[in-house]
Design a protein around this motif. Sequence first.
Motif, PDB file in Angstrom:
ATOM      1  N   LYS A 342      72.300  -3.874 -40.560  1.00 58.18           N
ATOM      2  CA  LYS A 342      73.020  -3.841 -39.290  1.00 58.18           C
ATOM      3  C   LYS A 342      74.504  -4.017 -39.565  1.00 58.18           C
ATOM      4  O   LYS A 342      74.900  -4.937 -40.272  1.00 58.18           O
ATOM      5  N   LYS A 344      78.189  -4.763 -38.008  1.00 57.44           N
ATOM      6  CA  LYS A 344      78.929  -5.250 -36.853  1.00 57.44           C
ATOM      7  C   LYS A 344      80.381  -4.867 -37.052  1.00 57.44           C
ATOM      8  O   LYS A 344      81.006  -5.314 -38.024  1.00 57.44           O
ATOM      9  N   LYS A 349      77.301  -2.975 -32.629  1.00 54.08           N
ATOM     10  CA  LYS A 349      76.325  -3.227 -33.682  1.00 54.08           C
ATOM     11  C   LYS A 349      75.564  -1.934 -33.866  1.00 54.08           C
ATOM     12  O   LYS A 349      75.108  -1.351 -32.896  1.00 54.08           O
ATOM     13  N   VAL A 406      81.270  -6.680 -40.780  1.00 49.03           N
ATOM     14  CA  VAL A 406      80.291  -7.413 -41.586  1.00 49.03           C
ATOM     15  C   VAL A 406      78.971  -6.651 -41.564  1.00 49.03           C
ATOM     16  O   VAL A 406      78.718  -5.836 -40.673  1.00 49.03           O
ATOM     17  N   VAL A 408      74.804  -7.168 -41.705  1.00 54.05           N
ATOM     18  CA  VAL A 408      73.738  -8.155 -41.514  1.00 54.05           C
ATOM     19  C   VAL A 408      72.470  -7.655 -42.204  1.00 54.05           C
ATOM     20  O   VAL A 408      72.076  -6.504 -42.016  1.00 54.05           O
ATOM     21  N   PHE A 411      68.725 -10.951 -40.554  1.00 55.98           N
ATOM     22  CA  PHE A 411      69.279 -12.026 -39.695  1.00 55.98           C
ATOM     23  C   PHE A 411      70.544 -12.692 -40.252  1.00 55.98           C
ATOM     24  O   PHE A 411      71.152 -13.510 -39.577  1.00 55.98           O
ATOM     25  N   GLU A 412      70.922 -12.399 -41.497  1.00 52.46           N
ATOM     26  CA  GLU A 412      72.061 -13.116 -42.080  1.00 52.46           C
ATOM     27  C   GLU A 412      73.234 -12.173 -42.327  1.00 52.46           C
ATOM     28  O   GLU A 412      73.036 -11.032 -42.740  1.00 52.46           O
ATOM     29  N   ILE A 413      74.450 -12.685 -42.120  1.00 50.01           N
ATOM     30  CA  ILE A 413      75.633 -11.931 -42.535  1.00 50.01           C
ATOM     31  C   ILE A 413      75.645 -11.938 -44.059  1.00 50.01           C
ATOM     32  O   ILE A 413      75.781 -12.983 -44.678  1.00 50.01           O
TER      33      ILE A 413
ATOM     34  N   ASP B  21      74.528 -11.972 -26.599  1.00 51.55           N
ATOM     35  CA  ASP B  21      73.511 -11.843 -27.637  1.00 51.55           C
ATOM     36  C   ASP B  21      72.292 -12.742 -27.480  1.00 51.55           C
ATOM     37  O   ASP B  21      71.316 -12.570 -28.186  1.00 51.55           O
ATOM     38  N   TYR B 187      80.008 -13.544 -35.945  1.00 50.41           N
ATOM     39  CA  TYR B 187      79.229 -14.770 -36.024  1.00 50.41           C
ATOM     40  C   TYR B 187      77.756 -14.462 -36.237  1.00 50.41           C
ATOM     41  O   TYR B 187      77.318 -13.333 -36.071  1.00 50.41           O
ATOM     42  N   LYS B 188      77.015 -15.513 -36.536  1.00 54.57           N
ATOM     43  CA  LYS B 188      75.579 -15.338 -36.694  1.00 54.57           C
ATOM     44  C   LYS B 188      74.919 -15.293 -35.329  1.00 54.57           C
ATOM     45  O   LYS B 188      74.705 -16.317 -34.698  1.00 54.57           O
ATOM     46  N   THR B 189      74.613 -14.098 -34.864  1.00 49.95           N
ATOM     47  CA  THR B 189      73.946 -13.974 -33.578  1.00 49.95           C
ATOM     48  C   THR B 189      72.549 -13.370 -33.748  1.00 49.95           C
ATOM     49  O   THR B 189      71.878 -13.075 -32.776  1.00 49.95           O
ATOM     50  N   ASP B 190      72.134 -13.181 -34.999  1.00 50.03           N
ATOM     51  CA  ASP B 190      70.775 -12.711 -35.257  1.00 50.03           C
ATOM     52  C   ASP B 190      69.979 -13.914 -35.750  1.00 50.03           C
ATOM     53  O   ASP B 190      70.446 -14.650 -36.609  1.00 50.03           O
ATOM     54  N   PHE B 191      68.796 -14.094 -35.210  1.00 52.23           N
ATOM     55  CA  PHE B 191      68.050 -15.272 -35.632  1.00 52.23           C
ATOM     56  C   PHE B 191      66.567 -14.951 -35.697  1.00 52.23           C
ATOM     57  O   PHE B 191      66.050 -14.154 -34.921  1.00 52.23           O
TER      58      PHE B 191
END
Lengths: 605, 293
Positions: A342, A344, A349, A406, A408, A411-413, B21, B187-191
Amino acid sequence: MTETAVRKSEERMNLVIVGHVDHGKSTVIGRLLADTGSLPEGKLEQVKAMCERNSRPFEYAFLLDALKNEQSQGITIDTARCFFKTDKRHYIINDAPGHIEFLKNMITGAARAEAALLVIDAEEGIQENSKRHGYMISMLGIKQIAVLVNKMDLVDYSQEVFEKIVREYNDFLGHLGVHPMTFIPVAAREGDNIATISPHMPWYEGHTVLDQVDAFTRPEGSLAKPFRLPVQDIYKFTAQGDDRRIISGTVETGTAKVGDHVIFYPSGKETIIESVERFNAPNSTEVKADEAVGVTMTTEIYIKPGELMCRADELKPKVGRRFRANVFWMGRAPMIPGKQYKLKIGATKVATELASIESVLDASELETNHNKQQLDRHDVGEIILETHRPVAFDNRNDIEPTGRFVIVDDFEIAGAGVILEKVAETDSIFDRQIKQREFAWEAGEVSAAEREQRFNHKGKFIIVTGEPGSGRRNLAKKVEKHLFDQGFNTYYFGITNQFGDLDQHGAAGTIQRDRQIEILGELARIMTDAGLLFITILTDIDEFDLNKLRKLNEPNEVFVVSLGDPALGGAVIDVQLEPSPEIESAVEKVVEGLTSQQVFMDFSI
Amino acid sequence: MDQLDYLEAKSVHILREAYRDFKNLCMLWSIGKDSTVMLWLARKAFFGHVPFPLVHIDTSYKIPAMIEYRDRVAKEWKLNMVYGQNTEALKNKMTFPDGAIDRIACCKALKSEALKHTLSGEWTRWRLNHEKGEYEEDSNKDPYTGVIVGARADEEGSRSKERYFSPRDKQSDWDVDDQPPELWSYYKTDFAPGTHVRIHPLLDWTELNLWEYIQRENVPIIDLYFDKGEGMRYRSLGCLPCTLGVQSTAKNVDEIVEELRSGKFSNVAERSGRAQDAADGNSLETLRRSGYM
C-alpha cells in the motif's frame, strides 16, 4: 478571546540529534538541558541520587533515559523528546537512537525536525551510522545541519584531529549534495563549547552549540510554492443540520483564495473556491501553507478524498502510475517484486508494486549495487514503483511535501521515499499480466464464432452504473429478463453476493475496491468467453475503473449504461439515461444500443 | 502562523486522519483541561461538530463538580457522551483508601481495567440520551479500534516516547521497544484485527501552550483549576483521594498563563500533585504499559 493583551506564544523549533551509538548524543542533550536551566526542579538531584544508590557515576545521559530497560542497555531505544529554551525560543530536541536496530525510531525523530545536530566521536572518528544518518537526514529533507565533533577532551583538544574529521565528513556529504552549516568541536561531558566557549580550544573561532542552535531558522519558502492541498476528507454533517459540503485538508504549500479557479488531480475536475470555513475564528478568504483548512466550492463537483487540489494558474502536478524514487526500507520482510503493497502519498492510499530496482546504495560505504533483486531491511534503493491506479504527485525537487511517500506492508509502514521523476507507462506490470494471461489462455474445442452462431448473439459484459437509488438494480434485472424472454443467454450477477459492499458509496478508490474491480474483470472475462450477456451493476466507478474492466475483459467488449453516474466524467458511455428512468423505455434503449453494436445475429427483435 | 497556530493545525490534521481511517473511533474525555482542549480541537477539525463518541471513565471518586460539568457541556454541545466504570471493584470496595489495596492497584482497577473493558465493549457502557437528559445502557457493544487520548510528551518520561498513532495489542499492552515509524504526515492507520490504535493529537503541546490556547479561544474550562479565594487550586485533575491541590492564587486563565510562563510554576512539573506517580519510581510507565492513559 479575553480582553487582556494576549502575548504571543513563544516560537518553538524541532531539532534532532543523531550519530553513531556511544558517540555522546544523550550527553550533549543532558548538558544542553542543564546549562540552559531547562530541567524541572529537583530532576538533576534526583538522577544524581539514583546514580549514587546504584553506585554508578553520574552521567548527563541518564537524565534522558527515562525508561528502566533503556538504562539497563545503556542505549537510546526510542526517540525521546526533551524540551529546552534559550532567550530566543523553545526547542524540542528529538533524541534519535544511534543503534542500527532502531533506525526506524531515528527516522521518526528526524522526520519531525527542522534542523539536525550530528554527533561524531573525535576519538572513534566517522563510523557507519555517522554516514547512514547523514544520508537519512538529507533524504528526509533537513537542510540545516551542524556537526558536533564530540569527546575532544579524549584527543587532547587537538585541532588536527578535528580538522581531519571535518575534511573526511565534508567529502562524504559532498557526494550526497549535503553541506553542513558548521562543524563544532565539543566535549559535552565537560561542557566545552556547549553553552560557553571552551578555554581548551583557543584555535576554534565559531559558535557554541547553543549559539548555533539559535542561528537556525524556521524553513521558509513553502508559501511561494504552487498551491497543493491533499484532500483529506469531504464533510457534510447533514444530520446535524449543516448543509455545507466542506473539502478539508492541510495545505502543504502555497496559497489560494476565494474566487480562485482550482483543479483536482488525478480526476481533473475543475471548479472555483466559494468560501473558507472555520470554527470559532475570524472570517477569512485565504488559505495558506501549513494551515488545516476547509473550503466550499461554487459547484457540487464529484471528487473523492485523496485527490490533490491545485490552482489552475500554477504549475500542474504529475499524474501517473509509474515513477522513479529513492526508497529507504525498514520492513522486517524485504521489498520484493510481485507483491502488493500500500502506497500512501498525500492524502491518498493506493495499491503499488515494485516494478524494478535500478540500484541499491550501501549507505555506510556509498557503494552502489546494480544487481540486487530485492530491498532488504535498512537498504536504500533507487526503484521504479507502479501503482494500481493513477496518483497525483510532484518531483521532490520541485515541491517536497507532495514528492514523498511511505509504503505499508502488512499493516506496518515499511518504506519511505522521495520521488525523482515520473516514468513512461508503456509495458506496465498490469499490461504484461493481461498479455501473459491471454497468451496462456487454454480454450476448448468450441470457437467464439461457433458459440455466436448457436446462441444468436455475442458475449458482452453489460455494466449498469448509477448512484444508489437511481434504479440501476431494477433496470439491470429487467434487461436480463427481457433478453432471456427473447431467447438469449444472459445472466444477472448480483454483485453484493460476492463482494459485500463493493457497491457502497464511498468505497470507490480504496485498495479493497480496486482489488474487487480486478476480480470482477477476471470473472467477466470468463462469462463473456462462455458467450453470455453478463450483466452487473456498479456505482461510483470512474474512467480509470472502466478502462481497467475493459482491459481485463479483453478480447471481449464492455457495454456501459449510465443512469447519470456523476463519477464517470469523460468516459465513453454506450447508453446514457437519467436517474430513475421509466423502466420500459429504458430497457428498450438498452436493447437498441446493443442492437446497434451488432450484438445480436438475428435482427428480428 | 504563530506557535499555537502550528500546534492547532497539526492536531486538527491528526484528528481528521483518525476520523477518516477508523470506523469505530472514540475520544477519551477526562474532563480535565487537556482533553477539553482536545474536544475543542475536534470542533475546530469538524467545523463545530464532534462526529464520534466521547468516552469518560468514571471512577466514582472524581470530584463531583467534574461530573456536573461533563453533563452540562455534553448537553450544550450535543455530544455523543458515553461513560464506563468498574462496577465490580466499586461494589466490593476494592478501592483506595477504603479497601486493603494501594494507590497503584486502585488506579489499575478503576482506570486501566475499566478503560480496557469499556473500550472493548465487554463491560456496560452508558450513553447520554439527549431527549430524556439521562444516561441509559448503550446497546452498541462494538470495540473501539481508534481511541483518541490527550497525552502530552512533556508530562513525564514514558509519554515523551509516544507516537501520534500508537498501536496497542489485544491486551491493550504498549510495546514501547518496537514502535512504528512516523514520518512527514504519514501515520500508522492500518491495524491487524483485534488490535487498536491510540491517537495522540496533543503530543507536542505543553501545559503552557494549553492554557495559552484556552485563553485565546476562550475554551470553557472547569473552574476547579481556579483559586476561589482559599489560596488553593487544582493544577491537574484526578480522583479526590489522590489529587492534591496546589498553593496558588491564580483566579482566572490569564493568571494561570502568567504563573506558568514566569511565575511560581514555570519550573515545577505538572503532575507533582499526583500521589500515584511518587509511589514507585516508574509507576506511570508500569501503568501505561498495561493500558493506562
